[in-house]
Structure formats: structure tokens, C-alpha cells
Design an enzyme around this catalytic site. Structure first.
Site, PDB file in Angstrom:
ATOM      1  N   GLN A  24      31.972   9.475 -14.509  1.00  0.00           N
ATOM      2  CA  GLN A  24      31.540   8.092 -14.419  1.00  0.00           C
ATOM      3  C   GLN A  24      31.911   7.418 -15.745  1.00  0.00           C
ATOM      4  O   GLN A  24      31.913   8.043 -16.810  1.00  0.00           O
ATOM      5  CB  GLN A  24      30.021   7.984 -14.187  1.00  0.00           C
ATOM      6  CG  GLN A  24      29.592   8.426 -12.790  1.00  0.00           C
ATOM      7  CD  GLN A  24      29.834   7.335 -11.764  1.00  0.00           C
ATOM      8  OE1 GLN A  24      30.932   6.780 -11.688  1.00  0.00           O
ATOM      9  NE2 GLN A  24      28.819   7.029 -10.959  1.00  0.00           N
ATOM     10  N   SER A  25      32.211   6.131 -15.707  1.00  0.00           N
ATOM     11  CA  SER A  25      32.772   5.464 -16.879  1.00  0.00           C
ATOM     12  C   SER A  25      31.758   5.236 -17.989  1.00  0.00           C
ATOM     13  O   SER A  25      32.125   5.162 -19.164  1.00  0.00           O
ATOM     14  CB  SER A  25      33.392   4.119 -16.481  1.00  0.00           C
ATOM     15  OG  SER A  25      34.453   4.326 -15.574  1.00  0.00           O
ATOM     16  N   SER A  26      30.485   5.115 -17.684  1.00  0.00           N
ATOM     17  CA  SER A  26      29.482   4.829 -18.704  1.00  0.00           C
ATOM     18  C   SER A  26      28.173   5.498 -18.316  1.00  0.00           C
ATOM     19  O   SER A  26      27.959   5.873 -17.153  1.00  0.00           O
ATOM     20  CB  SER A  26      29.279   3.317 -18.874  1.00  0.00           C
ATOM     21  OG  SER A  26      28.770   2.741 -17.692  1.00  0.00           O
TER      22      SER A  26
END
Length: 694
Positions: A24-26
Site C-alpha cells: 500500500q502506498s501510505s
């Protein structure tokens, strides 16, 4: 599709392991977008349905919360690429291409390695074999679309941010001394001590003109500077510590203190090690600059003056501004001398002369840039003396006005310092009272907490007591500076400005600062005489002409009058007598020292003067040995007769070195004892000069 899928999965693929990559990006997406994470973990069932045992399906989820824009910092992706490269992976599973990589370079490297090792790639749409052209082409298109999607998302976000910034509504982190109010507007920090400290910093810079001088003043006065913790433990807390140079420069360069809203002062980029860095950009390239957007500590005009001063203080990095900041050294015109031949700025070089360092102004532009020769070099002391005389002549009429201005400035500084010390004392009282209330609220039986709170209370009280004593001491010292006696001393100092300027206790750097207030630059032209062209601040000019400084050989040369006097004295005096006579007449050598017989000898040899001995010999004087041979006696007898006055002698060295006048007819009657008897012989001689009987 199902048949085609099972045709791609072979026994060779099943003999190797399956790797599921989850990202997941963040961290915010990890906690909020939980459904996407569940969908990625569900791909294990797809791998199990294709024939991989559950124990050979490896999940790599160490990159949760990391962006896929680059492989840097993604240890999980690096591990996945390594497993594919060494042939351990039979299939790589990912929900979509964007989960594996959003950078074409990273994505195509993975595809190339998978093709070489015959590794399959699976996403939500199907299974792909990178070794087949059509599958590799489709995977490449998906990677390009994923990278384009990232660009579109980023552009959309940046567009919204810039649009909000153009209206001045974007909330950015504010520097110390500025906070957001209840309505979202920027206001001054309600803490009065923070406001006074920041105002004092800007006032001190306006007076000193140097960030280093501001830091030295804060350290000398013992003033603390505020700082807020931006992140981590204790975020938002206020700390008071010493002011350092980088902090002072950062505040002076920040336009928010001038009430301006700014966005885009820095640009993101990568250095040679491919690490993300921030680069400062010129003001013309800032995205947004809105003046007077909110309240500030200074106005925009003062901010512009501060930037010009800071740029000028960057000495040594620009041809037009090199060396303008006063520094150590006795050269009064350091950084302000211009070569009158080529127009370049002249440097200062120090050389030891007569036991002290003497400044020389040299134009080295041709040497440094074109490997040429020195344009010109001028000894600095005569130039500095001429400029000092001109400066004293210009400043003398305004000395009283300057003294009164200094008195007012001192009073203003003391008032600012008193206000800041009062704020520090008030904060110390509050912290001591807060520690007392904490101690009184604790349960007396809880001795572990009570002891700690009591120790903190005592420490606050000791700190308060120390601040009070220091405050009283500083107040007493300030009253001495503001009294009538101090005012009288300042006025007397103005009347005696010439003595103050020439006082050896006045530091050279202070003279340079005073000189810089009046003189812009000085142009030198060295010819038969040195031309000095002075340009004052405001445009007024003045030209001076002085004699060219003499070389050291000319300075050390003895005056012709002294040489002539020595030549005349040597006719009748010895070297020691000549030295004594020169000292009586008040003559001194080039160093201002009195003469000795050794200095007289050096002077005779340097100017090829005949010695006293040579002069006597030319007049026919004889040595004791020559006269003893003529009179047929021993040299001791000759010297004895000379001491008794029977022979006329002339000294040329000390009392024992002499020459004798020649004699004519000689009759010697020897006493008992023969030629060398102990009795004194009888001498009857006719001198060639006196023609008498001795």
C-alpha cells in the site's frame, strides 16, 4: 482463459515457489483502505488453486506504507527481484501492476528477469508469461499505464495544492513566532516572550549587519531563543536554547516574517546517490508570492534590505562583493580597494616587517585567472594613514551628533534587553509556580512521585533565584551606562574622536566598520606617486596624491649627513669615539637605535670609508714593531715609552691599539743589563716633526 492458464503453468513452475507481493502506498491507506489489502492477501487462494502448496506460497508485505514510485527503500521489492533472478520463483502474484511498481525502469527490469528465468506473473486479470512476446507487450503496456496513472494522480493533487496556494489559503507549517488563529488566519504567537525575542533578533541584525554578530550578542547577553518540536515525542512543545548561526540565517531569509505568503521556495530532486533532496530556487521561480498576506514582525522593505545585506556578507564568492565583511587584520581598506589599472578588486596580503605584520594591497586578478603577473602591489600603511586622516577630517564636524545618536541607541538597546529579561523572569516564575502546584496535588504517600516533583520544584526555584540575581546585576550595570557620568564620557569621547581612532586599544575590525559607513571604495594607481581616489557613500569623491612608499633597502639606507659626519670624525676619533659623538649629536640608525662601535664598523664597510688605522698609516704613522726595529729596541720598550710620553702615539682602536709618529736622529744610551736590561735606557732622539731633544 482457464485452459490457457493451465497450459502456461507447467511442472517446472510448480517445482518452484510462489511469491505474493502486497503493498500500500501510505500508512494511511493501510489503516483506511483495508479492503484493498484483503484483496491482495486473497491471491494466495489463486496460487493454491493453480497447484502450489500453501507452505510454498510466500507473502512479501514488508513494503506496506511505502510508495511504488521507486525501488529505493523497498526492501520487499528488492527481495522479490532477487528471488526471480536466482530462479527460486515459479510465479509472482500481485493484485495489479501498480502494486508491484509504478516506475517503468523497475517494472521492465522485473519483466526481463522473469523472462530469463521463465517465471510467470499473475494479476487480477490473468497469468502472463514474459517469455512470450504478446504477454510481454501487454505487461509493458500495463506498466506504462500505471506510471501514467501516477503522473495523473500527482498532477491532479499538485494542481489542487497550487490553486489553493494562489489564493493564499494553503495551510503550511509556520515558523516560530507565527501561529494559526481560530479562523485559520496567521497571527503572531500569543507568547509575549517569543515575540520580543524575534523582534530583538531583527533589530540586532539591523544594527550589526551580520548574522554572526547577532548570535554573538545573544550569547554574550545570555538570551535564549525559542524552538518548537515539529515531530516525534513532544510534538508542539516549546523549547528554549541558545541561538546558532544557521538558525539566525534561516529566520532572516524567511519571508513569512515579513507578512508574505510564499509557496515553491524549494524543488524536489535527486543527487548523485539518487537520494531525494530539496534545492532552493531563485525568487523569480517561486510559484506563489503574496505580499502583506498576514501580519509579520518586519515590513517587506526591511526584508529586502536584510536580503541585500546577507548577500553582501557572502564574502569571497563574488567578484563584486568579495571581502566586504570586516575581518581580522590591520588592513583598513580590506575588501574596498579597487585596482585603477584593470578595475579588479585588490586583495590584502600581510608580510612581517620590523617584527610586525604590514598590509600590502595587491591586484592578483591576472595571476589567478590568466596565470599572469601582479598588476600592482602597494604597501598599505601609508594608504591607511592617508585615509584615516581624510576620515578624521570628514567626521570631526559631526562628532557631537554621532555621540548623541550613540547614547540614544544604547538606551534603546538597554530597554529591549530589560524587556526580554523580564519576560524570561516571568516565565521562570510561572514554571516554578506550576511545579509547586503539581507537588501539592500529589498524594503524600506516593513518595516515588512526590520526591520527583519536589526535586523538580526545587530546581525551578534555584533557576528562578539565579535569574533574579542576574537580572538585578544587569539592571545595575545598565543604570551605569545611562547615567550622567556615562553620558559625559560619551560626549568627551566624541570630542576626542581623533585619539579614540588612533588608540592602539581600538580593534581594527571596529575601525573598518566605522570606515565602511562613510566610504564606498578606494581606487589606487601606483606610478611615480600613488594616486588615491576615494568614493564616499552618496556619490561624493575625493582624490589624494602621496609619495610612493620607499623600498626596504631605501628605508635602511643611512642618511648622507650621518655618513659625512662619520667620515669627518674618523680623522681624529676611533670607532668607539665616533659612536659616542654621534649619540651626543642625536643621530640614530634606521631602526631608531643609538650607535655602537660595531654599528660604526658596519657603516664604514658599507660605504667604503677608510678606517682610522688606514688614515694614520697614510700620514706616515708606524707600528710599534717598525719603530722598535728602527731604534734597535724591543716592541715592549716602544710601548712603554709611548705610555710614558717619550713617543707621540695615536690611538686607532681601544686604549692598547695605537700607531707612533716617526722619529729622526736617535742616540740610545743603554743602561746596565745590556740591550734588554731591566734598567730604563736613556733616549736622545730628534723627532722628524718636533726637531727637539726627548
Amino acid at each position: 482463459m482457464f485452459t490457457e492458464t493451465h497450459q502456461k503453468v507447467t511442472a517446472d513452475h510448480l517445482s518452484r515457489d510462489a511469491f505474493l507481493y502486497v503493498r500500500q502506498s501510505s500508512l494511511r491507506q493501510v489503516f483506511e483502505n483495508t479492503e484493498s489489502t484483503k484483496r491482495q492477501y486473497a491471491l494466495r487462494e489463486r496460487a493454491s488453486a493453480l497447484g502450489w502448496p500453501i507452505e510454498r506460497i510466500h507473502v512479501i508485505d514488508s513494503d506496506l506504507g511505502r510508495s511504488g514510485a521507486s525501488a529505493e527503500g523497498r526492501d520487499g521489492f528488492q527481495q522479490l527481484v532477487s528471488e526471480v533472478a536466482i530462479g527460486h520463483a515459479g510465479i509472482v502474484l500481485g493484485l495489479e501492476v501498480s502494486r508491484l511498481a509504478r516506475n517503468n525502469a523497475d517494472w521492465h527490469r522485473l519483466i526481463e528477469l522473469a523472462a530469463l528465468s521463465h517465471t510467470l506473473i499473475l494479476d487480477e486479470d490473468g497469468i502472463y508469461d514474459p517469455a512470450h512476446f504478446n504477454d510481454r507487450l501487454l505487461l509493458g503496456l500495463k506498466g506504462t499505464m500505471s506510471e501514467a496513472e501516477l503522473h495523473v494522480l500527482r498532477a491532479r493533487l499538485q494542481g489542487g495544492i497550487r490553486n489553493k496556494a494562489r489564493r493564499g489559503e494553503l495551510e503550511l507549517a509556520l515558523p516560530i513566532g507565527l501561529v494559526y488563529g481560530a479562523d485559520g488566519s496567521v497571527v503572531l504567537d500569543p507568547d509575549r516572550q517569543i515575540q520580543d525575542t524575534l523582534r530583538l533578533l531583527f533589530v540586532s541584525f539591523a544594527e550589526c549587519g551580520s548574522a554572526s554578530a547577532v548570535v554573538r550578542r545573544f550569547q554574550r547577553e545570555g538570551w535564549a531563543f525559542p524552538r518548537r518540536i515539529r515531530g516525534g515525542i513532544g510534538k508542539g512543545e516549546l523549547l528554549w536554547a541558545t541561538l546558532d548561526h544557521s538558525r539566525a540565517v534561516q529566520i532572516l531569509h524567511n519571508p513569512r516574517y515579513a507578512g508574505a505568503f510564499v509557496y515553491g521556495r524549494t524543488r524536489g530532486g535527486r543527487n548523485a546517490q539518487l537520494k531525494s533532496v530539496q534545492h532552493k530556487v531563485a525568487r523569480e521561480q517561486w510559484h506563489v508570492l503574496i505580499r502583506d498576506a498576514h501580519v509579520g514582525y518586519i515590513d517587506w522593505e526591511e526584508y529586502e534590505r536584510n536580503q541585500a545585506t546577507l548577500k553582501q556578507n557572502v564574502g569571497g564568492f563574488g567578484e563584486a562583493s568579495r571581502g566586504r565583511v570586516p575581518r581580522e587584520g590591520t588592513g583598513l581598506l580590506q575588501g574596498r580597494v579597487v585596482c585603477g589599472l584593470c578595475g579588479a578588486r585588490m586583495r590584502v596580503r600581510y608580510q612581517e616587517v620590523e617584527g610586525r605584520l604590514e598590509p600590502y594591497y595587491q591586484c592578483t586578478d591576472a595571476v589567478v585567472r590568466r596565470a599572469g603577473k601582479l598588476c600592482q602591489s602597494v604597501r598599505g600603511r601609508p594608504i591607511d594613514e592617508a585615509i584615516s586622516a581624510l576620515l578624521l577630517e570628514s567626521v570631526a564636524p559631526a562628532a557631537i551628533e554621532v555621540a548623541l545618536a550613540v547614547q540614544e541607541e544604547i538606551a534603546g538597546r538597554l530597554e529591549q534587553a530589560e524587556t526580554l529579561r523580564a519576560s524570561q523572569l516571568e516565565r521562570a516564575r510561572y514554571e516554578a509556580e506550576l511545579a509547586r502546584r503539581r507537588y501539592l496535588k500529589v498524594d503524600p504517600d506516593n513518595r516515588l512521585v512526590a520526591d520527583a516533583l519536589e526535586a523538580d520544584w526545587n530546581a525551578r526555584l534555584r533557576q528562578l533565584d539565579a535569574l533574579q540575581r542576574e537580572h538585578e546585576r544587569q539592571r545595575a550595570a545598565d543604570q551605569g551606562l545611562l547615567g550622567e557620568e556615562a553620558r559625559g564620557r560619551i560626549l568627551a569621547l566624541a570630542k576626542e574622536f581623533r585619539h579614540v581612532w588612533n588608540d592602539p586599544r581600538t580593534e581594527p575590525i571596529e575601525r573598518k566598520r566605522m570606515m565602511a559607513l562613510l566610504i564606498e571604495d578606494v581606487t589606487l594607481v601606483k606610478a611615480d606617486r600613488v594616486s588615491i581616489h576615494v568614493r564616499f557613500r552618496g556619490g561624493k569623491t575625493r582624490s589624494l596624491l602621496i609619495d610612493k612608499p620607499k623600498p626596504i633597502a631605501q628605508i635602511r639606507k643611512t642618511s648622507p649627513q650621518v655618513v659625512q659626519t662619520v667620515d669627518e670624525l674618523l680623522e681624529t676619533c676611533t670607532d668607539r669615539q665616533v659612536a659616542a659623538r654621534l649619540n651626543e649629536l642625536g643621530y640614530r640608525n634606521w631602526q631608531g637605535q643609538s650607535f655602537t662601535f660595531k654599528k660604526v664598523i658596519v657603516l664604514r664597510n658599507a660605504y667604503h670609508l677608510k678606517s682610522r688605522f688606514e688614515r694614520l698609516r697614510e700620514r706616515g704613522m708606524r707600528t710599534g714593531d717598525e719603530l722598535a726595529k728602527q731604534l734597535d729596541v724591543c716592541p715592549t720598550t716602544i710601548h712603554q715609552w709611548g705610555r710614558q710620553g717619550l713617543l707621540r702615539r695615536h690611538l686607532y682602536g681601544n686604549n692598547h691599539r695605537c700607531l707612533y709618529e716617526p722619529v729622526g736622529e736617535v742616540l740610545v744610551t743603554k743602561g746596565a743589563g745590556g740591550r734588554y736590561g731591566s734598567r730604563s735606557p736613556t733616549l736622545i732622539a730628534v723627532s722628524s716633526t718636533t726637531q727637539g731633544a726627548i
